[in-house]
Scaffold this motif. Structure first.
Motif, short mmCIF file in Angstrom:
data_model
loop_
_atom_site.label_atom_id
_atom_site.label_comp_id
_atom_site.label_asym_id
_atom_site.label_seq_id
_atom_site.Cartn_x
_atom_site.Cartn_y
_atom_site.Cartn_z
N HIS A 114 10.11 -13.24 4.26
CA HIS A 114 10.40 -13.31 5.89
C HIS A 114 9.16 -14.11 6.29
O HIS A 114 8.40 -14.67 5.73
N ASP A 118 1.57 -13.75 7.30
CA ASP A 118 1.15 -13.29 6.03
C ASP A 118 2.01 -13.88 4.89
O ASP A 118 1.68 -13.46 3.76
N HIS A 119 3.04 -14.47 5.16
CA HIS A 119 3.91 -14.69 4.31
C HIS A 119 4.21 -16.31 4.05
O HIS A 119 5.07 -16.72 3.11
N ASP A 217 8.42 -7.18 2.45
CA ASP A 217 7.88 -5.94 3.48
C ASP A 217 8.79 -4.97 3.78
O ASP A 217 8.75 -4.37 4.70
N HIS A 220 5.40 -1.41 2.83
CA HIS A 220 3.94 -2.06 2.67
C HIS A 220 3.01 -1.53 1.59
O HIS A 220 2.18 -2.12 1.17
N HIS A 263 2.41 -6.19 -0.84
CA HIS A 263 1.13 -5.67 -0.40
C HIS A 263 0.43 -4.78 -1.11
O HIS A 263 -0.73 -4.01 -0.64
ZN LIG Z 1 3.34 -8.83 5.13
#
Ligand SMILES: [Zn+2]
Ligand SMILES: [Zn+2]
Length: 285
Positions: A114, A118-119, A217, A220, A263
């Motif tokens: 996605h 942070d990706h 995600d 998490h 994560h």
């Molecule tokens: Zn994330």
């Protein structure tokens, strides 16, 4: 270096950051420390004795059969972000990438579960004041719904991501829009896992009778195996995310796939085991 073999594919974790002692309610609003710590198997790898979470930001590289793919390239450096822990960072990610025997020019495909900040971060880096592609020879895969969602400027917490991490890839002609259930290589298959974001996907890796699942995600933290109803603060559609989480945990538990939690800290690979009505995560040694 953490590395796993799945048939002909080698999967390597490239870590950007790992943060301990995070109050659980920051990311999982329904969680409380004592309730987290009650699940003894999450301590100490994924939480401390008070139930404060450890979370990691990492990318997974997949090598084999002449391919080199990178899944979810983290936050990146120098990106202006509203989250202070992601803002204007200078992590040695590309140095760790090199230590793992990887090189940006060898990456042929970048996969995004996605388009949260942070990706996608390492897709671009700052050169002479502009954002340029890091993986210059790679096709960068997006799903249409996710791209559409990310392009909207009003996503709270995800401001600026399209402009600095996606648009330069599109402009360079390196972007491909693929179906949410696309096959992206031999034994490499996306599966739609919506809820966290609208066009969220996870990645199945299958080779020589072995299977791995890279979560993205849809969960998490390993504690969500035991508490799958706990939403994450960024879940766009929390109810749909709950349905997806249960469905995918069920699938992973049934098939015995190697589960790679995007994560998950410390020991991110393991198996999902049924535990009564819920699940638990059994990390690989
Ligand atoms: Zn994330
Ligand atoms: Zn996310």
């Amino acid at each position: 270096m953490q590395r796993w073999q799945v048939g002909d594919y080698t999967i390597t974790s490239v870590v950007e950051s790992e943060t301990p002692r995070i109050p659980p309610e920051l990311f999982l609003p329904e969680a409380r420390g004592e309730r987290v710590a009650r699940h003894a198997w999450v301590v100490p790898d994924y939480a401390d004795a008070r139930g404060r979470l450890t979370l990691r930001v990492q990318a997974f590289a997949i090598e084999g059969r002449g391919r080199c793919l990178l899944v979810d390239p983290c936050v990146g450096n120098a990106k202006p972000r509203v989250q202070p822990f992601w803002n204007q960072q200078s992590w040695p990610f590309l140095e760790r990438f090199a230590e793992a025997g990887l090189a940006p020019a060898r990456v042929d495909t970048v996969v995004h579960t996605h388009l949260h900040a942070d990706h996608v971060g390492w897709d671009t880096r700052l050169r002479d004041g502009s954002w340029v592609p890091t993986f210059e020879r790679a096709r960068h895969l997006y799903t249409a719904r996710e791209l559409e969602w990310c392009r909207k400027s009003e996503n709270p917490g995800n401001e600026g991501v399209y402009a600095d991490s996606v648009a330069p890839i599109v402009d360079a002609g390196l972007a491909d829009v693929v179906p949410e259930d696309a096959t992206i290589g031999e034994g490499l298959r996306l599966e739609p896992t919506p809820g966290h974001t609208p066009g969220h996907v996870s990645l199945w890796v299958e080779s020589r009778g072995e299977t791995a699942l890279i979560s993205g995600d849809f969960l998490h933290h390993p504690v969500q195996c035991a508490e799958p109803q706990w939403a994450e603060v960024g879940d766009e559609d929390a109810e749909l995310a709950r349905v997806t989480r249960r469905r995918m945990l069920e699938r992973a538990a049934q098939g015995g796939a190697l589960f790679l939690g995007t994560h998950f800290a410390t020991r991110p690979a393991g198996r999902i085991r049924r535990d009564g009505e819920v699940f638990r995560f059994e990390a690989l040694a």
